[in-house]
Motif scaffolding. Structure first.
Motif, PDB file in Angstrom:
ATOM      1  N   THR A   1      -0.467   0.799 -16.420  1.00 48.48           N
ATOM      2  CA  THR A   1       0.555   0.722 -15.374  1.00 48.48           C
ATOM      3  C   THR A   1       1.361   2.028 -15.296  1.00 48.48           C
ATOM      4  O   THR A   1       1.803   2.415 -14.223  1.00 48.48           O
ATOM      5  CB  THR A   1       1.521  -0.468 -15.582  1.00 48.48           C
ATOM      6  N   ASP A   2       1.499   2.715 -16.426  1.00 48.51           N
ATOM      7  CA  ASP A   2       2.196   4.014 -16.404  1.00 48.51           C
ATOM      8  C   ASP A   2       1.477   5.016 -15.504  1.00 48.51           C
ATOM      9  O   ASP A   2       2.111   5.839 -14.850  1.00 48.51           O
ATOM     10  CB  ASP A   2       2.284   4.612 -17.818  1.00 48.51           C
ATOM     11  N   VAL A   3       0.148   4.961 -15.522  1.00 48.10           N
ATOM     12  CA  VAL A   3      -0.655   5.884 -14.709  1.00 48.10           C
ATOM     13  C   VAL A   3      -0.306   5.705 -13.223  1.00 48.10           C
ATOM     14  O   VAL A   3      -0.321   6.658 -12.455  1.00 48.10           O
ATOM     15  CB  VAL A   3      -2.164   5.638 -14.953  1.00 48.10           C
ATOM     16  N   ILE A   4       0.025   4.475 -12.846  1.00 49.97           N
ATOM     17  CA  ILE A   4       0.296   4.185 -11.435  1.00 49.97           C
ATOM     18  C   ILE A   4       1.784   4.346 -11.113  1.00 49.97           C
ATOM     19  O   ILE A   4       2.150   4.926 -10.087  1.00 49.97           O
ATOM     20  CB  ILE A   4      -0.174   2.752 -11.099  1.00 49.97           C
ATOM     21  N   LEU A   5       2.647   3.850 -11.999  1.00 49.61           N
ATOM     22  CA  LEU A   5       4.074   3.818 -11.668  1.00 49.61           C
ATOM     23  C   LEU A   5       4.773   5.157 -11.915  1.00 49.61           C
ATOM     24  O   LEU A   5       5.821   5.428 -11.332  1.00 49.61           O
ATOM     25  CB  LEU A   5       4.755   2.699 -12.466  1.00 49.61           C
ATOM     26  N   LEU A   6       4.235   5.963 -12.813  1.00 51.75           N
ATOM     27  CA  LEU A   6       4.641   7.349 -13.049  1.00 51.75           C
ATOM     28  C   LEU A   6       6.031   7.539 -13.654  1.00 51.75           C
ATOM     29  O   LEU A   6       6.171   8.158 -14.688  1.00 51.75           O
ATOM     30  CB  LEU A   6       4.537   8.181 -11.759  1.00 51.75           C
ATOM     31  N   GLY A   7       7.079   7.099 -13.003  1.00 47.67           N
ATOM     32  CA  GLY A   7       8.422   7.403 -13.514  1.00 47.67           C
ATOM     33  C   GLY A   7       8.752   8.866 -13.274  1.00 47.67           C
ATOM     34  O   GLY A   7       8.669   9.355 -12.155  1.00 47.67           O
TER      35      GLY A   7
ATOM     36  N   ALA B   1       0.919   1.115   1.992  1.00 45.79           N
ATOM     37  CA  ALA B   1      -0.084   1.399   0.953  1.00 45.79           C
ATOM     38  C   ALA B   1       0.601   1.637  -0.386  1.00 45.79           C
ATOM     39  O   ALA B   1       0.166   1.142  -1.432  1.00 45.79           O
ATOM     40  CB  ALA B   1      -0.914   2.610   1.349  1.00 45.79           C
ATOM     41  N   LEU B   2       1.683   2.399  -0.344  1.00 44.24           N
ATOM     42  CA  LEU B   2       2.421   2.687  -1.577  1.00 44.24           C
ATOM     43  C   LEU B   2       2.970   1.406  -2.201  1.00 44.24           C
ATOM     44  O   LEU B   2       2.852   1.171  -3.403  1.00 44.24           O
ATOM     45  CB  LEU B   2       3.572   3.651  -1.267  1.00 44.24           C
ATOM     46  N   ARG B   3       3.563   0.560  -1.347  1.00 48.54           N
ATOM     47  CA  ARG B   3       4.174  -0.671  -1.869  1.00 48.54           C
ATOM     48  C   ARG B   3       3.129  -1.616  -2.434  1.00 48.54           C
ATOM     49  O   ARG B   3       3.356  -2.266  -3.454  1.00 48.54           O
ATOM     50  CB  ARG B   3       4.964  -1.373  -0.754  1.00 48.54           C
ATOM     51  N   GLU B   4       1.984  -1.696  -1.766  1.00 51.77           N
ATOM     52  CA  GLU B   4       0.933  -2.595  -2.252  1.00 51.77           C
ATOM     53  C   GLU B   4       0.477  -2.156  -3.649  1.00 51.77           C
ATOM     54  O   GLU B   4       0.371  -2.961  -4.571  1.00 51.77           O
ATOM     55  CB  GLU B   4      -0.251  -2.595  -1.283  1.00 51.77           C
ATOM     56  N   LEU B   5       0.215  -0.863  -3.784  1.00 54.57           N
ATOM     57  CA  LEU B   5      -0.239  -0.343  -5.080  1.00 54.57           C
ATOM     58  C   LEU B   5       0.811  -0.580  -6.159  1.00 54.57           C
ATOM     59  O   LEU B   5       0.509  -1.084  -7.248  1.00 54.57           O
ATOM     60  CB  LEU B   5      -0.542   1.150  -4.958  1.00 54.57           C
ATOM     61  N   ARG B   6       2.053  -0.220  -5.856  1.00 52.44           N
ATOM     62  CA  ARG B   6       3.093  -0.307  -6.884  1.00 52.44           C
ATOM     63  C   ARG B   6       3.432  -1.754  -7.219  1.00 52.44           C
ATOM     64  O   ARG B   6       3.738  -2.066  -8.367  1.00 52.44           O
ATOM     65  CB  ARG B   6       4.332   0.475  -6.447  1.00 52.44           C
ATOM     66  N   SER B   7       3.352  -2.657  -6.225  1.00 51.95           N
ATOM     67  CA  SER B   7       3.684  -4.041  -6.557  1.00 51.95           C
ATOM     68  C   SER B   7       2.587  -4.640  -7.447  1.00 51.95           C
ATOM     69  O   SER B   7       2.883  -5.436  -8.345  1.00 51.95           O
ATOM     70  CB  SER B   7       3.930  -4.875  -5.307  1.00 51.95           C
ATOM     71  N   ARG B   8       1.343  -4.226  -7.248  1.00 58.35           N
ATOM     72  CA  ARG B   8       0.287  -4.709  -8.153  1.00 58.35           C
ATOM     73  C   ARG B   8       0.526  -4.216  -9.573  1.00 58.35           C
ATOM     74  O   ARG B   8       0.345  -4.957 -10.545  1.00 58.35           O
ATOM     75  CB  ARG B   8      -1.087  -4.246  -7.662  1.00 58.35           C
ATOM     76  N   ALA B   9       0.897  -2.943  -9.678  1.00 58.53           N
ATOM     77  CA  ALA B   9       1.146  -2.394 -11.013  1.00 58.53           C
ATOM     78  C   ALA B   9       2.368  -3.066 -11.648  1.00 58.53           C
ATOM     79  O   ALA B   9       2.377  -3.362 -12.850  1.00 58.53           O
ATOM     80  CB  ALA B   9       1.339  -0.884 -10.932  1.00 58.53           C
TER      81      ALA B   9
ATOM     82  N   ILE C   1       1.263  15.191  -2.189  1.00 58.61           N
ATOM     83  CA  ILE C   1       2.050  14.411  -3.148  1.00 58.61           C
ATOM     84  C   ILE C   1       1.657  12.932  -3.066  1.00 58.61           C
ATOM     85  O   ILE C   1       1.611  12.231  -4.075  1.00 58.61           O
ATOM     86  CB  ILE C   1       3.558  14.589  -2.904  1.00 58.61           C
ATOM     87  N   GLY C   2       1.339  12.492  -1.851  1.00 62.31           N
ATOM     88  CA  GLY C   2       0.867  11.112  -1.685  1.00 62.31           C
ATOM     89  C   GLY C   2      -0.354  10.830  -2.548  1.00 62.31           C
ATOM     90  O   GLY C   2      -0.493   9.751  -3.135  1.00 62.31           O
ATOM     91  N   HIS C   3      -1.252  11.811  -2.652  1.00 68.66           N
ATOM     92  CA  HIS C   3      -2.417  11.632  -3.540  1.00 68.66           C
ATOM     93  C   HIS C   3      -1.977  11.481  -4.991  1.00 68.66           C
ATOM     94  O   HIS C   3      -2.550  10.709  -5.745  1.00 68.66           O
ATOM     95  CB  HIS C   3      -3.362  12.820  -3.420  1.00 68.66           C
ATOM     96  N   ILE C   4      -0.966  12.252  -5.381  1.00 70.43           N
ATOM     97  CA  ILE C   4      -0.491  12.161  -6.765  1.00 70.43           C
ATOM     98  C   ILE C   4       0.057  10.756  -7.033  1.00 70.43           C
ATOM     99  O   ILE C   4      -0.101  10.208  -8.111  1.00 70.43           O
ATOM    100  CB  ILE C   4       0.607  13.225  -7.043  1.00 70.43           C
ATOM    101  N   LEU C   5       0.674  10.159  -6.010  1.00 71.30           N
ATOM    102  CA  LEU C   5       1.200   8.802  -6.154  1.00 71.30           C
ATOM    103  C   LEU C   5       0.105   7.744  -6.016  1.00 71.30           C
ATOM    104  O   LEU C   5       0.391   6.551  -6.132  1.00 71.30           O
ATOM    105  CB  LEU C   5       2.299   8.545  -5.116  1.00 71.30           C
ATOM    106  N   GLY C   6      -1.117   8.183  -5.750  1.00 73.50           N
ATOM    107  CA  GLY C   6      -2.239   7.237  -5.751  1.00 73.50           C
ATOM    108  C   GLY C   6      -2.745   6.825  -4.382  1.00 73.50           C
ATOM    109  O   GLY C   6      -3.565   5.914  -4.280  1.00 73.50           O
ATOM    110  N   LEU C   7      -2.265   7.491  -3.332  1.00 71.51           N
ATOM    111  CA  LEU C   7      -2.695   7.080  -1.995  1.00 71.51           C
ATOM    112  C   LEU C   7      -3.961   7.825  -1.560  1.00 71.51           C
ATOM    113  O   LEU C   7      -4.204   8.965  -1.948  1.00 71.51           O
ATOM    114  CB  LEU C   7      -1.588   7.308  -0.968  1.00 71.51           C
ATOM    115  N   ASP C   8      -4.710   7.161  -0.714  1.00 71.60           N
ATOM    116  CA  ASP C   8      -5.990   7.681  -0.222  1.00 71.60           C
ATOM    117  C   ASP C   8      -5.774   8.393   1.111  1.00 71.60           C
ATOM    118  O   ASP C   8      -4.735   8.217   1.760  1.00 71.60           O
ATOM    119  CB  ASP C   8      -6.950   6.493  -0.032  1.00 71.60           C
TER     120      ASP C   8
END
Ligand SMILES: [Zn+2]
Length: 228
Positions: free
Chosen positions: A52-58, A202-210, A167-174
């Motif tokens: 989850t750290d990989v996705i949520l980053l901090g 897209a960002l919210r979906e990814l982060r809410s799963r994490a 930066i969106g890619h860094i946050l995990g977006l396609d």
């Protein structure tokens, strides 16, 4: 269980290779979510948390190369947009190059897979052993383009979309095929300077799963601590 390591480069072309969707997160993020779920099921809380750290980053530590001050300001504005989009959960912190996870540079010309590119991000996400523990980490290099092929400077709006996009890619977006999204193609006449609903969903979906996974890990750890 094994460690997960994914290496990817991505293109941000003036010509977008069409993808079938709008506003989505990178498929590789599902691999981290399922790795985390499997770790949780197997009782490996540390591995699940690291996923989850990989996705949520901090906190994200970045180093920025010398470049035009206007371009640097645009980049920082793009970072602030994403920070706000995560309700401040992600914070970009400028550090010296030897402490940075992400190094950001500038180029007058950029090509990726023979296409003219507005920016190129190359990243690595991994859950790896760090001393006695496991750690989820992201490292990356980003190059942003300063001039169009004719040699003219990108204006600040055009540069803003390039910065938001990478930066969106860094946050995990396609990449997205939708016009009007920061993760979509750059139209030099109509650059996107704010995150769109598609980018944000897209960002919210990814982060809410994490976060769902993280919450279960936190509860399981609390239960384990309370066990006599
Ligand atoms: Zn891209």
């Amino acid at each position: 269980m094994g460690f997960l390591r994914i290496l990817t480069g991505w293109v941000f072309g003036y010509v977008l290779v069409a993808t079938a969707h709008a506003g989505a997160y990178l498929p590789e993020m599902d691999r981290f979510l399922s790795y985390g779920q499997r770790a949780l099921d197997a009782g490996h809380m540390e591995a699940a948390r690291a996923a989850t750290d990989v996705i949520l980053l901090g906190e994200v530590r970045y180093a920025l190369a010398e470049g035009p001050s206007e371009a640097r300001e645009v980049l920082k504005a793009a970072m602030r947009e994403w920070e706000v989009a995560t309700d401040g959960e992600v914070r970009f912190v400028e550090v010296p190059a030897n402490e940075a996870q992400i190094t950001i540079g500038w180029a007058n010309e950029l090509r990726f897979r023979s296409l003219e590119a507005g920016g190129v991000a190359r990243w690595q996400r991994a859950v790896r052993r760090d001393g006695d523990g496991l750690r989820g980490e992201v490292s990356a290099t980003i190059e942003l383009r300063l001039r169009v092929p004719s040699g003219r400077r990108l204006n600040s709006d055009q540069l803003m979309q390039c910065a938001l996009h990478e930066i969106g890619h860094i946050l995990g977006l396609d990449d997205s095929s939708a016009r009007g999204e920061a993760m979509g193609p750059l139209d030099l006449r109509r650059p996107i300077t704010r995150l769109s609903d598609g980018d944000l969903s897209a960002l919210r979906e990814l982060r809410s799963r994490a976060w769902n996974l993280r919450d279960i890990v936190t509860q399981a750890e609390a239960l384990a601590m309370n066990r006599p």
